[in-house]
Design a protein around this motif. Structure first.
Motif, PDB file in Angstrom:
ATOM      1  N   SER A   2      -3.831   6.739   0.607  1.00  0.00           N
ATOM      2  CA  SER A   2      -5.252   6.449   0.563  1.00  0.00           C
ATOM      3  C   SER A   2      -5.526   5.247  -0.339  1.00  0.00           C
ATOM      4  O   SER A   2      -4.790   4.979  -1.288  1.00  0.00           O
ATOM      5  N   ILE A   4      -8.308   3.504  -2.838  1.00  0.00           N
ATOM      6  CA  ILE A   4      -9.507   3.688  -3.652  1.00  0.00           C
ATOM      7  C   ILE A   4      -9.908   2.330  -4.212  1.00  0.00           C
ATOM      8  O   ILE A   4      -9.115   1.665  -4.873  1.00  0.00           O
ATOM      9  N   SER A  28      -2.117   7.305  -3.986  1.00  0.00           N
ATOM     10  CA  SER A  28      -3.231   6.397  -3.713  1.00  0.00           C
ATOM     11  C   SER A  28      -2.938   4.985  -4.204  1.00  0.00           C
ATOM     12  O   SER A  28      -2.206   4.781  -5.166  1.00  0.00           O
ATOM     13  N   ASP A  49     -10.571   4.391   1.682  1.00  0.00           N
ATOM     14  CA  ASP A  49     -10.838   5.818   1.840  1.00  0.00           C
ATOM     15  C   ASP A  49     -11.974   6.243   0.916  1.00  0.00           C
ATOM     16  O   ASP A  49     -12.763   7.123   1.246  1.00  0.00           O
ATOM     17  N   LEU A 118     -12.380  12.950  -2.186  1.00  0.00           N
ATOM     18  CA  LEU A 118     -11.232  12.618  -1.351  1.00  0.00           C
ATOM     19  C   LEU A 118     -10.849  13.771  -0.443  1.00  0.00           C
ATOM     20  O   LEU A 118     -10.329  13.568   0.663  1.00  0.00           O
TER      21      LEU A 118
END
Length: 243
Positions: A2, A4, A28, A49, A118
């Motif tokens: 993911s 961020i 992440s 994300d 998340l």
């Protein structure tokens, strides 16, 4: 993996937030941007994300969130506010806005909020029903401290309605509450005065009972069923839609 993205105009604050989030999701990827990033004419090629968007005033929130949505197309957006309270009159935000956290909130609050969003949850304050409508989100986030056995037993007794609702034992619920705050297994064991192996066993059992496979999914499943996990200001998707 993911992605961020943290959008914060002040470099030092931005760096601090990025460092704070470095251990939230090991898989992440983190990226820092300033406001110039959302003034672009072309969308970003990397879809985030989660975007943590810093806002100094809710008067600018519509313009900032709309621009962020256009450029980054995030799956979810978490607002970082200089204010402790988000006015209930703020409406018409992009659907990706999943909550807000005051910048003066404790680090564990921000980390837990990021994990929850998340996982697909939301992090909005409940609409107040009493005169204390100006209570900040921060007042509802109380760090867990169950080192005193009598206090821990009292909290466990108070948690019984939620543990029964989730199909968990009071001890499994205690473990879930601590996991929701991002504590590692060693810390969970220390708070509850149990071994790490026992804490892991309780964790595996509660995962089975909630029909999930990891911490984030367990927190989201519990909140989706109406549990507060000790945070009255955190609600699931249905609750946040009513706020």
């Amino acid at each position: 993996m993911s992605l961020i993205t943290v959008i914060e105009p002040h470099p030092l604050i931005r760096l601090g937030i990025l460092q704070l989030l470095s251990n939230v999701e090991p898989s992440s990827s983190l990226k820092g941007e300033d406001y110039s990033s959302i003034a672009r004419d072309t969308p970003c090629t990397d879809e985030s994300d989660l975007v943590l968007l810093s806002i100094s005033s809710f008067e600018d929130v519509h313009a900032l969130t709309t621009a962020t949505e256009r450029v980054f197309a995030p799956k979810a957006m978490l607002l970082l506010s200089d204010s402790s309270d988000m006015p209930h009159s703020v409406q018409g935000l992009p659907p990706s806005v999943a909550g807000y956290v005051p910048k003066n909130a404790p680090p564990e609050v921000l980390q837990a909020s990021v994990r929850l969003v998340l996982a697909g949850g939301s992090c909005f304050p409940m609409r107040p029903n009493v005169a204390n409508s100006q209570q900040s989100l921060l007042t509802h986030f109380k760090p867990v401290n169950w080192q005193i056995d009598n206090e821990r037993k009292t909290k466990a007794a108070n948690a019984n309605p939620e543990s029964e609702m989730l199909g968990l034992t009071p001890r499994q619920y205690e473990v879930l509450v601590l996991l929701a705050r991002g504590y590692p297994m060693k810390t969970v064991g220390r708070y509850l005065n149990i071994s790490v192996a026992t804490a892991k066993a309780h964790t595996e059992t509660l995962y089975q009972r909630l029909d999930v496979h990891n911490r984030n999914a367990a927190v989201y499943e519990a909140v989706s069923r109406g549990a507060t996990l000790g945070w009255p200001s955190i609600g699931g998707p249905q609750q946040s839609a009513e706020a």
